[in-house]
Design an enzyme around this catalytic site. Sequence first.
Site, short mmCIF file in Angstrom:
data_model
loop_
_atom_site.label_atom_id
_atom_site.label_comp_id
_atom_site.label_asym_id
_atom_site.label_seq_id
_atom_site.Cartn_x
_atom_site.Cartn_y
_atom_site.Cartn_z
N SER A 14 0.57 -1.31 0.03
CA SER A 14 -0.15 -0.06 -0.09
C SER A 14 0.80 1.37 -0.06
O SER A 14 0.53 2.25 0.70
CB SER A 14 -0.90 0.07 1.17
N CYS A 380 -27.22 -0.33 -10.86
CA CYS A 380 -27.27 -1.70 -11.31
C CYS A 380 -28.16 -2.51 -10.05
O CYS A 380 -29.27 -2.36 -10.05
CB CYS A 380 -25.77 -2.47 -11.28
N HIS A 513 -22.95 0.70 -14.69
CA HIS A 513 -21.95 1.24 -13.68
C HIS A 513 -21.18 2.40 -14.25
O HIS A 513 -20.14 2.52 -14.80
CB HIS A 513 -20.90 0.29 -13.09
N GLU A 515 -19.90 4.74 -12.83
CA GLU A 515 -18.55 5.19 -11.92
C GLU A 515 -17.26 4.82 -12.45
O GLU A 515 -16.33 5.64 -12.37
CB GLU A 515 -18.80 4.83 -10.61
N1 GLN Z 1 -26.78 -8.87 -8.54
C1 GLN Z 1 -27.36 -8.26 -9.71
C2 GLN Z 1 -27.12 -8.96 -10.86
O1 GLN Z 1 -26.48 -9.88 -11.04
C3 GLN Z 1 -26.50 -7.03 -9.79
C4 GLN Z 1 -25.27 -6.80 -10.04
C5 GLN Z 1 -24.59 -5.44 -9.69
O2 GLN Z 1 -24.97 -4.74 -8.99
N2 GLN Z 1 -23.27 -5.28 -10.30
O3 GLN Z 1 -28.01 -8.60 -11.94
#
Ligand code: GLN
Length: 540
Positions: A14, A380, A513, A515
């Site tokens: 780290s 997600c 996502h 991010e």
């Molecule tokens: N568990 C959910 C899926 O597989 C969402 C996955 C996630 O949030 N990356 O669809």
Amino acid sequence: MARYIFVTGGVVSSLGKGLSSASLGYLLKSQGFKVRIRKMDPYLNVDPGTMSPFQHGEVFVTDDGAETDLDLGHYERFTDISSKQSDNITTGRIYSDIIKKERKGGYLGKTVQVIPHVTDRIKEFIKKDITNEDFVICEIGGTVGDIESLPFLEAIRQFSNENGKLKSLFIHLTLVPFMKSSDEIKTKPTQHSVKELRSIGIQPDIVICRSEQSIPIDQKRKISLFCNVQIENVIETIDVKTIYEAPISFFNQKLDKQVLKYFNLRSRRKPNLKPWKKITNTVLNTRKTVNIAIIGKYVNLKDAYKSLDEALTHGGIQNKVKINLIRIESDKLKSNNIRKKLKNVSGILIPGGFGKRGTEGKIACIKYAREKKIPFLGICFGMQMAVIEFARNVLKIKNAGSTELDKRIYPVIGLINEWSKDGLIIKGTDRNLGGTMRLGIYEALLKNNSAIKKIYKSSKIKERHRHRYEVNNNLREKFEKNGLIFSGMSPDNKLPEIIELNSHPWFIGVQFHPEFKSRPLDPHPLFSSFIKASKSNYAK
Ligand code: GLN
């Protein structure tokens, strides 16, 4: 041929090898060079995809759908160069490839050994998929002296021997501690670490010394002498107040200059440090704060939502506010304590997740955000939970749920072959979980007049995915009639990608996502907009 820069670490873990590699990557790119950064991880998992964030922090996802170490996120954020599948390898992947080949008789009866077979495979990885890059920066995970990293160190030693010193450079990052009791900076750990490296045949060309305070010239001389490194190649890196200062700090210490000098190269143009200076200034001088609640399963673990924390900070920089993250563990939330827990919160974010634990807390929290008109971003799993909440509490489908969590439900979320028109529970569906994820970049088309289209200023977007389950599109009409709009869809119009509420100031869920694509120098519009809405909610 590209020039290869190998970055190793010693003394302790780290120390910021990832950040150093990323900063050097930026400095070289900014001087007109083409750069790639890759990571070699010594653990035995084939990829980090199945590793718990509790153990190893976030799983980063690339455009081409690789589940990688989170350091690739640092590289991308600092250099804005998209990583690829071929930029991350683990010992597990190497062994798995070798064993597969051995089982097929690919080694023609030879004894398969670490040297040369494993080391050859590592060398192949180092060069794979490199075309016209000027520099390839390879970070070796772990710390010198670990048993696990030995084959990687041996491979880079061989690589340098085979390709010549002028094609490879070794940077070693160490710790130079300050001893309060004797009021002294200590160089011995660095000497030992370099000694360890030299014992396996690697002489570092540059030593980067991480230190709490500036290293006096005498101590630098000592490091130079005992580590056999030129004095100007003893580079200090003092703890920075914000990570965005790192490229500036390495430039001031002439790291890039020494690298170019080593390879007999001249800078093609002056590196541009203005944007880093600007955001460092903003980060250090912003007083106004916005409280954002992040509700998940791994919230107390520092690196579990690394890209998300970063993306929120970027959104804060854009809006000139500091983000005060209030991390709430979802299984501690009950409908009777939500109001208290979320009292001072201006925006609520529910990130990606897997599994049942804490889901009822998340759903209760979404209900609160929806009814109290608090800005809400569901990512997600967070979007999937928002769909379930709406189905249960507005559409009055009491047993609405996701087949990931429960079989005896009405599948508003499920695998595509589990969606049902009539809400019957599907039995006996073959659910093979391995290799069934939707991973990497997918396109989405945004609906006219939607909030999301205004945010992206585009009707077509590309974002990274990592999930298995999907929102049941058969219920679209019912949802939309009641005010939850499917405002982004896959190009074939089958998979809901984005949802939004039309009677709420800011309530958006995304199946992807965002991010992973936010950059400090180019904040993601979704996070900027979310923070803007939260700021005007109850900003202090
Ligand atoms: N568990 C959910 C899926 O597989 C969402 C996955 C996630 O949030 N990356 O669809």
